[in-house]
Design an enzyme around this catalytic site. Structure first.
Site, PDB file in Angstrom:
ATOM      1  N   GLY A 165      -1.823  -7.056 -24.595  1.00 41.26           N
ATOM      2  CA  GLY A 165      -0.997  -7.858 -23.829  1.00 41.26           C
ATOM      3  C   GLY A 165      -1.886  -9.218 -23.874  1.00 41.26           C
ATOM      4  O   GLY A 165      -3.042  -9.337 -23.526  1.00 41.26           O
TER       5      GLY A 165
ATOM      6  N   ASP B  14       3.694 -13.281 -27.281  1.00 42.92           N
ATOM      7  CA  ASP B  14       2.277 -13.260 -27.651  1.00 42.92           C
ATOM      8  C   ASP B  14       1.894 -14.728 -28.233  1.00 42.92           C
ATOM      9  O   ASP B  14       0.587 -15.121 -28.215  1.00 42.92           O
ATOM     10  CB  ASP B  14       1.827 -12.029 -28.925  1.00 42.92           C
TER      11      ASP B  14
ATOM     12  N   ASN C  90       6.839 -11.525 -30.620  1.00 44.53           N
ATOM     13  CA  ASN C  90       6.546 -10.268 -29.474  1.00 44.53           C
ATOM     14  C   ASN C  90       6.696  -9.131 -29.985  1.00 44.53           C
ATOM     15  O   ASN C  90       6.755  -8.677 -31.248  1.00 44.53           O
ATOM     16  CB  ASN C  90       7.541 -10.503 -28.428  1.00 44.53           C
ATOM     17  N   LYS C  91       6.127  -8.069 -29.428  1.00 43.04           N
ATOM     18  CA  LYS C  91       6.226  -6.732 -29.899  1.00 43.04           C
ATOM     19  C   LYS C  91       7.127  -6.299 -30.844  1.00 43.04           C
ATOM     20  O   LYS C  91       8.239  -6.715 -30.367  1.00 43.04           O
ATOM     21  CB  LYS C  91       6.033  -5.919 -28.580  1.00 43.04           C
TER      22      LYS C  91
HETATM   23  O1  MRU Z   1      -0.022  -5.110 -28.972  1.00 42.74           O
HETATM   24  P1  MRU Z   1       0.129  -5.379 -27.354  1.00 42.74           P
HETATM   25  O2  MRU Z   1       0.325  -4.034 -26.611  1.00 42.74           O
HETATM   26  O3  MRU Z   1      -1.055  -6.210 -26.880  1.00 42.74           O
HETATM   27  O4  MRU Z   1       1.589  -6.289 -27.488  1.00 42.74           O
HETATM   28  C1  MRU Z   1       1.669  -6.746 -25.966  1.00 42.74           C
HETATM   29  C2  MRU Z   1       3.061  -7.522 -26.157  1.00 42.74           C
HETATM   30  O5  MRU Z   1       3.484  -7.665 -27.386  1.00 42.74           O
HETATM   31  C3  MRU Z   1       3.491  -8.086 -24.824  1.00 42.74           C
HETATM   32  O6  MRU Z   1       5.029  -7.869 -24.923  1.00 42.74           O
HETATM   33  C4  MRU Z   1       3.123  -9.531 -24.874  1.00 42.74           C
HETATM   34  O7  MRU Z   1       1.780  -9.744 -24.897  1.00 42.74           O
HETATM   35  C5  MRU Z   1       3.670 -10.202 -23.567  1.00 42.74           C
HETATM   36  S1  MRU Z   1       2.985  -9.346 -22.293  1.00 42.74           S
HETATM   37  C6  MRU Z   1       2.416 -10.316 -20.933  1.00 42.74           C
END
Ligand code: MRU
Length: 351
Positions: free
Chosen positions: A52, A238, A248-249
């Protein structure tokens, strides 16, 4: 806010070291790991013990304290030279979340003025980064929930909650605030293949904090929208480019396309530490590709046919034109453009 809706803290300074809730083994096991050196924290970021965007940045800030403590013990007044290798290792841990680089830059900015032992100054700065993140999340929670015009159903993706931040969450912070204010009727969460942040982490966090949640397979989202069950999709980010494009994810872009088709509104919630004004558009955001094994297997068990290969980008980019609102602690940017983002970052935007 009732504290029963905000009880989880995954990153903390504890016993003179960094403590992380191991997110690889949730929800089956709640294990806290203790870290005393920066290289181990970098490995933990790479392995997703902590993940995150804001949580990665905060963990890296505390890791700089650990690095400085070791560098000062080894090299005394020469600690600034000695710490460089650890800073490089931290910066190389994950590429997409800009909060990592933002936090390292902010910690580095303290170096010049330090006289003697660097730990007290750097620990105070890391704690400030952590506290400010929680305050930003609470503010974004209020601002985002104020955008709901009626009692709404919401869909979220990945995990953007206390586990992904200093506490409270970004998109999940808006959902917390909306739930407490009685503005949310139902919360739906994508399971978020391949790493299952939705099924394993968001569901655990919401159940723990007494907010009912309904999971769906990622591929069920369009049908959920067509059924009229959600009026908003709410996600984190991100990295946000200067023109309002949002990384984002993986799966977020598809949700935005689907939301526009179905007349569902699309909200991105992220602190200004996630905005990268050095990057003109989403096309220039570095996207992490992760191990194909994450797609080929499920819970450590191979599910794909032997011989199959896998493509595993961890993030995608949603173009600004598909976004109804970017909610930050400094204010809300509706229908983001480069000019509106620049105004927000100059601090002149009207909230
Ligand atoms: O791969 P991750 O679990 O680190 O990805 C996280 C995300 O994509 C979240 O949606 C993003 O960091 C925003 S969280 C506050």
């Amino acid at each position: 806010m009732s504290s029963s809706h905000d009880t989880i803290r995954a990153v903390s300074w504890h016993n003179d070291g960094l403590q992380l809730l191991d997110q690889r083994v949730l929800p089956a096991n709640e294990v806290f790991l203790q870290f005393e050196d920066a290289a181990a924290v970098a490995q933990a970021i790479r392995d997703m013990v902590v993940r995150g965007a804001p949580a990665i940045g905060i963990a890296a800030a505390y890791a700089v304290v650990l690095a400085a403590r070791q560098a000062y013990a080894r090299a005394g007044a020469e600690w600034r030279r000695e710490i460089e290798a650890d800073l490089q290792t931290l910066a190389a841990s994950r590429p997409t979340a800009v909060n990592l680089f933002w936090a390292l830059t902010r910690m580095r900015a303290c170096f010049a003025a330090i006289d003697g032992d660097p730990v007290p100054t750097l620990l105070a700065e890391a704690r400030a980064i952590h506290d400010e993140d929680i305050q930003a999340n609470r503010r974004m929670g209020e601002l985002g929930a104020a955008l709901f015009t009626g009692i709404t159903g919401v869909l979220t993706h990945c995990n953007t909650g206390s586990l992904a931040t200093g506490g409270y969450g970004t998109a999940l912070g808006v959902i917390r605030s909306g739930w407490v204010n009685g503005r949310i009727r139902a919360v739906y969460a994508d399971e978020t293949r391949p790493w299952l942040q939705g099924a394993r982490l968001t569901a655990w966090e919401l159940v723990r904090d007494h907010i009912p949640v309904t999971l769906l397979a990622d591929s069920a989202a369009a049908q959920l929208m067509r059924a009229g069950r959600v009026q908003w999709v709410i996600v984190g980010s991100d990295r946000i480019a200067a023109n309002g494009d949002v990384a984002n994810k993986i799966g977020t872009y598809g949700l935005a396309v689907n939301a526009r088709h179905h007349g569902v509104r699309f909200m991105v919630v992220a602190p200004t530490s996630t905005i990268d004004m050095q990057i003109a558009s989403g096309a220039d955001i570095p996207i992490e590709n992760r191990d194909p094994a994450e797609v080929l297997a499920l819970a450590g068990q191979r599910v794909a046919a032997t011989g199959a290969e896998a493509w595993n980008p961890a993030f995608d980019v949603t173009p600004a034109e598909l976004i109804d609102a970017i909610v930050t602690e400094r204010g809300v940017v509706e229908k983001p453009t480069a000019a509106k983002m620049a105004e927000l970052m100059r601090g002149t935007a009207s909230v």
